[in-house]
Structure formats: C-alpha cells, structure tokens
Design an enzyme around this catalytic site. Structure first.
Site, PDB file in Angstrom:
ATOM      1  N   CYS A  41       0.871  -1.181   0.000  1.00 49.95           N
ATOM      2  CA  CYS A  41       0.000   0.000   0.000  1.00 49.95           C
ATOM      3  C   CYS A  41       0.903   1.224   0.000  1.00 49.95           C
ATOM      4  O   CYS A  41       2.115   1.107  -0.185  1.00 49.95           O
ATOM      5  CB  CYS A  41      -0.943  -0.016   1.199  1.00 49.95           C
ATOM      6  SG  CYS A  41      -0.095  -0.091   2.795  1.00 49.95           S
ATOM      7  N   THR A  42       0.340   2.404   0.202  1.00 54.70           N
ATOM      8  CA  THR A  42       1.117   3.628   0.038  1.00 54.70           C
ATOM      9  C   THR A  42       2.220   3.771   1.076  1.00 54.70           C
ATOM     10  O   THR A  42       3.388   3.951   0.741  1.00 54.70           O
ATOM     11  CB  THR A  42       0.198   4.860   0.096  1.00 54.70           C
ATOM     12  OG1 THR A  42      -0.860   4.697  -0.835  1.00 54.70           O
ATOM     13  CG2 THR A  42       0.978   6.127  -0.238  1.00 54.70           C
TER      14      THR A  42
END
Length: 278
Positions: free
Chosen positions: A177-178
């Site tokens: 994810c980020t």
C-alpha cells in the site's frame, strides 16, 4: 527549492484517552504552523502533515513524548509549496477504516519485507502480488502483475478478501500500500481469514521508492497521495496533477481537471478529494 517537509506517520497503540489528546495536539500543531490531517482513535494515530522542518519536528516530538507513541516512525518528503489548505485533527473509530471488529495488527500481522528484498519476492511465480489500495490510486501506478481488488474505499476490501479466499489456490500473498498502514490491517485480516503465508512491503510504496534505485525498480507509474501534490514520482517529487489518469479525475481537487494541461494544481480547491485512508 524544497521549503516544506511533508511527514507521513502512523503508530498502532492503545489510546483509551484519545479524545482528550485532540485539543493539546491541535494547539501544538497550530502554534507550529502545521497543516494537514491527523487522525486519533483508540487504536493509535495516523497522519500526514506539512510545514517547516522545525514545525514538523515539534509535532512529532509532542506525539513521541507520550510513551505509547515513542516508537512512532515517519516518512518524510519535500515540496516547494504547501500541499494542504488547512489543519484537521479528527477523532475516529479507526485510524484506517476497515470496518471489521477484532482485527488488531498488534496481535497478528503479516511478515514484513524490506524494500531491498521486495523485487525477489514479487518475481516468484508462486506469489500472488496484491495491491490493497483503491482503484483511483492504482490508476496512477502499481507493480507490474499486481492484482487490484477494484475497491473505491478500504472498507470494501474485506468482502473482496472473502471472495478471493473462496476462489483461492493457497499461494503466498505479497501485499503493498502507500505507506504501510493499510497492509497492517489487511495482512491481519488475511491471517484471520485463513491465509497461510502473508507478506507486506515494509513502509509501503513510499519507502520502496526512497530505498530502491529507479534503475532496479519494478514500480511503474506514479504513486497517488492524499494531498494537493496528487502523486509523487520515483524520486518522490510532487506531480501536482501532471499526467493524472482519466480513471482518477473524479477524485482530484475541484478545478484541477481543466488545469491539468497547464501543469498542475494552480491553487485549485482541494475540498473534493477523498479523505486519506493511510
């Protein structure tokens, strides 16, 4: 010139008094000239803020002064102008909204994979690579071959996982994810649903882009961020909306769509953007 430090951070810790923490934190951040968004919940803190070096350090020091948050780790990047219009310190049920009771990354979480080891893992044909982000984020960029759950919010992710479990073939799962926070909960969820081997990219995409040279990188495209930078490139430089994909334009700041060809935000109102989920 890189005048503003942008600090993304989170930490899972039991904060039974999180409601009482809001006003002192808000006061410190205001006095430090900080803008951005900080979420407080009973499970911890999550935020992305921007300001001067001294201002950001002051807020981080205030948080870390609480022994429960002493281990808070941030990822810093820089921009030539302020990427936030205002400061928000909000009280939430979760610091990242999964909506499944009992999922606690402090009790069970997937295996962390350092950026230096990530390429080898996701190049293994026996590994399923899973992008836990939402569809408009993935439209900007991802790792080649990664599976998209086709979600618009993270709260839709559990339903996708349960269906994938029913259709699954038992292979290892490597997720990303980020900045790492969604994978904390996503990996805990997969383990609770019976997935055996679950791995996740330590520090998320932002850590990978910082640590892995572009010549060796398997990342393709830009990385969407939840502020007026819109996305960052492999060197973590803001794109300010340049090259934004059509699939993501409905979540961009109001007024930006007509200005993309002119080179970015140009002061567009960011009020139409989705709230950050990490």
């Amino acid at each position: 010139m890189t005048d503003f430090r942008i600090s993304a951070f989170f930490h899972f810790a039991p904060l039974d008094d999180y409601t009482a923490m809001r006003e002192p934190l808000l006061a410190v951040a205001r006095e430090a000239g900080i803008r951005g968004s900080i979420l407080l919940a009973g499970e911890g803190v999550n935020g992305t803020i921007a300001g001067t070096q001294a201002g950001v350090e002051r807020v981080l020091a205030h948080l870390r002064a609480d022994p429960r948050l002493a281990g808070l780790v941030e990822k810093a990047s820089f921009a030539g102008r302020m990427p936030f219009g205002r400061l928000k310190v909000r009280l939430k049920k979760e610091i990242v909204s999964l909506g499944v009771a009992g999922i606690d990354p402090r009790k069970a979480v997937g295996t962390y994979v350092a950026p230096a080891d990530w390429n080898a893992l996701i190049s293994d044909p026996d590994v399923v690579v899973l992008d836990t982000r939402n569809d408009y984020e993935i439209a900007f960029g991802s790792f080649e071959g990664a599976i998209s759950p086709d979600t618009r919010t993270f709260r839709s992710f559990p339903d996708w996982v349960r269906k994938a479990r029913a259709d699954g073939d038992g292979r290892k799962v490597a997720m990303f994810c980020t900045g790492g926070i969604r994978c904390e909960k996503a990996s805990a969820l997969l383990l609770s649903e019976g997935f055996g081997e679950v791995f996740h990219l330590e520090g998320g995409i932002l850590n990978y882009l910082e640590k892995v040279p572009e010549a060796e990188s398997l990342w393709q495209g830009a990385c969407f961020v939840f502020d007026e930078r819109v996305a960052v490139d492999h060197a973590l430089r803001p794109t300010w909306g340049r090259g934004a994909p059509e699939a993501a334009r409905e979540v961009l700041p109001a007024g930006l769509t007509d200005e993309l060809a002119e080179g970015g935000l140009a002061g567009a109102d960011a009020g139409a953007r989705p709230d950050p989920e990490e």
